[in-house]
Design an enzyme around this catalytic site. Structure first.
Site, PDB file in Angstrom:
ATOM      1  N   HIS A  52       0.591  -1.362   0.052  1.00 62.29           N
ATOM      2  CA  HIS A  52      -0.123   0.001   0.058  1.00 62.29           C
ATOM      3  C   HIS A  52       1.004   1.500  -0.048  1.00 62.29           C
ATOM      4  CE1 HIS A  52       0.888  -0.228   4.061  1.00 62.29           C
ATOM      5  NE2 HIS A  52       0.660   1.109   4.241  1.00 62.29           N
TER       6      HIS A  52
HETATM    7  C1  UD1 Z   1      -1.859   5.091   6.601  1.00 65.60           C
HETATM    8  C2  UD1 Z   1      -0.350   5.391   7.215  1.00 65.60           C
HETATM    9  C3  UD1 Z   1       0.728   4.250   7.040  1.00 65.60           C
HETATM   10  C4  UD1 Z   1      -0.019   2.896   7.722  1.00 65.60           C
HETATM   11  C5  UD1 Z   1      -1.168   2.686   6.805  1.00 65.60           C
HETATM   12  C6  UD1 Z   1      -1.843   1.249   7.015  1.00 65.60           C
HETATM   13  C7  UD1 Z   1       0.261   7.765   7.237  1.00 65.60           C
HETATM   14  C8  UD1 Z   1       0.802   9.000   6.661  1.00 65.60           C
HETATM   15  N1  UD1 Z   1       0.145   6.700   6.495  1.00 65.60           N
HETATM   16  O1  UD1 Z   1      -1.660   4.947   5.153  1.00 65.60           O
HETATM   17  O2  UD1 Z   1       1.792   4.438   7.822  1.00 65.60           O
HETATM   18  O3  UD1 Z   1       1.068   1.931   7.257  1.00 65.60           O
HETATM   19  O4  UD1 Z   1      -2.113   3.778   6.978  1.00 65.60           O
HETATM   20  O5  UD1 Z   1      -3.114   1.331   6.603  1.00 65.60           O
HETATM   21  O6  UD1 Z   1      -0.514   8.028   8.199  1.00 65.60           O
HETATM   22  N2  UD1 Z   1      -9.015   4.712   2.688  1.00 65.60           N
HETATM   23  C9  UD1 Z   1     -10.460   4.216   2.773  1.00 65.60           C
HETATM   24  N3  UD1 Z   1     -10.857   3.832   3.739  1.00 65.60           N
HETATM   25  C10 UD1 Z   1     -10.238   3.842   4.947  1.00 65.60           C
HETATM   26  C11 UD1 Z   1      -8.910   4.549   4.932  1.00 65.60           C
HETATM   27  C12 UD1 Z   1      -8.454   4.933   3.951  1.00 65.60           C
HETATM   28  O7  UD1 Z   1     -10.809   4.063   1.437  1.00 65.60           O
HETATM   29  O8  UD1 Z   1     -10.822   3.372   6.029  1.00 65.60           O
HETATM   30  C13 UD1 Z   1      -8.533   5.657   1.639  1.00 65.60           C
HETATM   31  C14 UD1 Z   1      -8.340   6.747   1.664  1.00 65.60           C
HETATM   32  O9  UD1 Z   1      -9.338   7.482   0.996  1.00 65.60           O
HETATM   33  C15 UD1 Z   1      -7.032   7.274   0.880  1.00 65.60           C
HETATM   34  C16 UD1 Z   1      -6.306   6.007   1.181  1.00 65.60           C
HETATM   35  O10 UD1 Z   1      -7.210   4.867   1.447  1.00 65.60           O
HETATM   36  O11 UD1 Z   1      -7.350   7.202  -0.603  1.00 65.60           O
HETATM   37  C17 UD1 Z   1      -5.192   6.120   2.031  1.00 65.60           C
HETATM   38  O12 UD1 Z   1      -5.633   6.329   3.441  1.00 65.60           O
HETATM   39  P1  UD1 Z   1      -4.551   7.175   4.363  1.00 65.60           P
HETATM   40  O13 UD1 Z   1      -5.172   6.894   5.739  1.00 65.60           O
HETATM   41  O14 UD1 Z   1      -4.351   8.565   3.874  1.00 65.60           O
HETATM   42  O15 UD1 Z   1      -3.170   6.652   4.176  1.00 65.60           O
HETATM   43  P2  UD1 Z   1      -2.629   5.151   4.207  1.00 65.60           P
HETATM   44  O16 UD1 Z   1      -2.157   4.872   2.873  1.00 65.60           O
HETATM   45  O17 UD1 Z   1      -3.696   4.068   4.667  1.00 65.60           O
END
Ligand code: UD1
Length: 378
Positions: free
Chosen positions: A201
């Site tokens: 991811h």
């Molecule tokens: C975050 C953490 C990362 C961790 C990862 C585990 C930071 C900088 N990064 O990255 O260290 O390893 O979580 O999962 O904090 N999204 C959904 N549903 C959700 C959550 C996220 O659809 O419940 C989508 C968001 O809309 C976004 C993407 O996933 O497009 C990324 O989510 P985000 O929390 O910003 O960062 P991660 O890549 O999950």
């Protein structure tokens, strides 16, 4: 003593669960749990609370997704009001996600003591958002709980005072040790004898479409011999669609793409995997504990102990190397490892002990907090 914990993203939950539990055993401790809402899908959050036996959050800041600046600033603004209102004696933050650094900044400005669980890890790669979060959080925390000796060395080198550091071991392994027996009950009946488990991811892997496609090429190639199982993070799901990668039972029967897996099911899958391919931090640690070979598709790791004494191999951004290592493991030539010191299921007890002893000796006296920013004290 009022202790307020902040969690926000999936990898925080299994770290906070044992600490909440260990502190609940202590007398005169009151706890508040704040969820920032960074992760909000049932599969990414609620199911973890259920399986880990965590209390429901007292407060949800509901910040949701956004750019790093949007997400971090929204947490800062909303969390400040909570700290001002609830007046905790100590705030505990976990790991390296945006929720961690945002809540630590709020506390540092309000002069409320902060404890950072999983302090001191460094990839030395400042292009990773998590590395920035680690560096900043550690600089402004008052108690730093490290999982391994390298964490202490990194913090001392950065000028963090030795008396703030506590080598306690790995809280993520506490949760693994407690729940592995339950996880094994959830192994699918039709689980293949041998399989490759994949999770990816990180922006460095999934945001570059050409690279993501070449990773899928190798997964498809391997899946002709050994089944490949890939629970897909929401970020990765979006990128697979953007890359126009199409997978179906007909064209790629050996490669199974599934929804993000709950904690127990994923632990069960890890424990029986022939090899795990990942870019996650936590999975490098869990595979080392389980003795399962892990190939990490990154140029660096903030968890070098999993490479030096565990089962982890860094394959970098190198498809040929990934293929060679994968074939070696599948041919039975897997790296063997040992479990790092203090990864014994009791890290959270040590944290609770330190917190109880530090109560009167925080570098910042709690009563000095809050009043200094003009908030009327009770
Ligand atoms: C975050 C953490 C990362 C961790 C990862 C585990 C930071 C900088 N990064 O990255 O260290 O390893 O979580 O999962 O904090 N999204 C959904 N549903 C959700 C959550 C996220 O659809 O419940 C989508 C968001 O809309 C976004 C993407 O996933 O497009 C990324 O989510 P985000 O929390 O910003 O960062 P991660 O890549 O999950």
């Amino acid at each position: 003593m009022h202790i307020l914990h902040v969690v926000g993203a999936r990898p925080n939950f299994m770290k906070a669960a044992p600490v909440l539990q260990a502190l609940a055993q202590r007398e005169r401790v009151r706890q508040t749990l704040v969820h920032t809402g960074q992760h909000y899908d049932f599969n990414m959050s609620d199911v973890f609370f259920q399986q880990l036996g965590m209390p429901a959050p007292d407060i949800n800041l509901e910040v949701g997704s956004g750019s790093h600046a949007e997400q971090t600033s929204l947490i800062i603004a909303r969390f400040e009001a909570i700290v001002v209102e609830r007046k905790p004696d100590l705030v505990v933050v976990y790991g390296d996600v945006n929720s961690t650094v945002a809540s630590a900044i709020v506390c540092a400005k309000l002069l409320v003591p902060v404890a950072h669980v999983e302090a001191g890890l460094r990839s030395f790669d400042r292009t990773m958002p998590e590395e920035i979060n680690r560096l900043l959080t550690d600089q402004i925390s008052d108690l730093l709980f490290t999982p391994s000796e390298d964490g202490n060395r990194n913090l001392l080198r950065e000028g963090v005072a030795a008396e703030k550091l506590h080598l306690v071991g790995n809280v993520m392994i506490d949760t693994l040790v407690r729940l592995l027996p339950y996880a094994l009950e959830r192994l699918p009946k039709d689980i293949p004898e041998r399989y490759v488990l994949v999770t990816l991811h990180r922006p460095s892997n999934v945001d570059d479409i050409g690279w993501l496609k070449s990773l899928f090429d190798i997964f498809l190639e391997i899946s002709r011999d050994v089944p490949v199982l890939f629970p897909v993070h929401p970020r990765t799901k979006g990128r697979i669609a953007d890359a126009g990668i199409e997978l179906s039972n007909r064209t790629s029967p050996g490669l199974k793409i599934i929804e993000p897996t709950p904690y127990l099911e994923f632990l069960a899958l890890q424990s029986r995997a022939t090899v795990v391919i990942t870019d996650s931090g936590g999975i490098q640690e869990e595979t080392t504990f389980l003795g399962v070979p892990c190939l990490t598709v990154r140029e660096n790791t903030e968890r070098p102990i999993t490479v030096s004494i565990g089962t982890n191999t860094l394959v970098g951004r190198d498809i040929a190397r990934l293929r060679t290592e994968l074939k070696a493991v599948l041919a039975g030539k897997a790296k063997r490892g040992t479990v790092p010191p203090l990864w014994d299921g009791r890290a959270a007890e040590r944290i609770a002990q330190v917190i109880a002893q530090s109560q009167s000796g925080f570098p910042i006296a709690p009563e000095r907090g809050l009043t200094t920013v003009g908030v009327p004290s009770e």
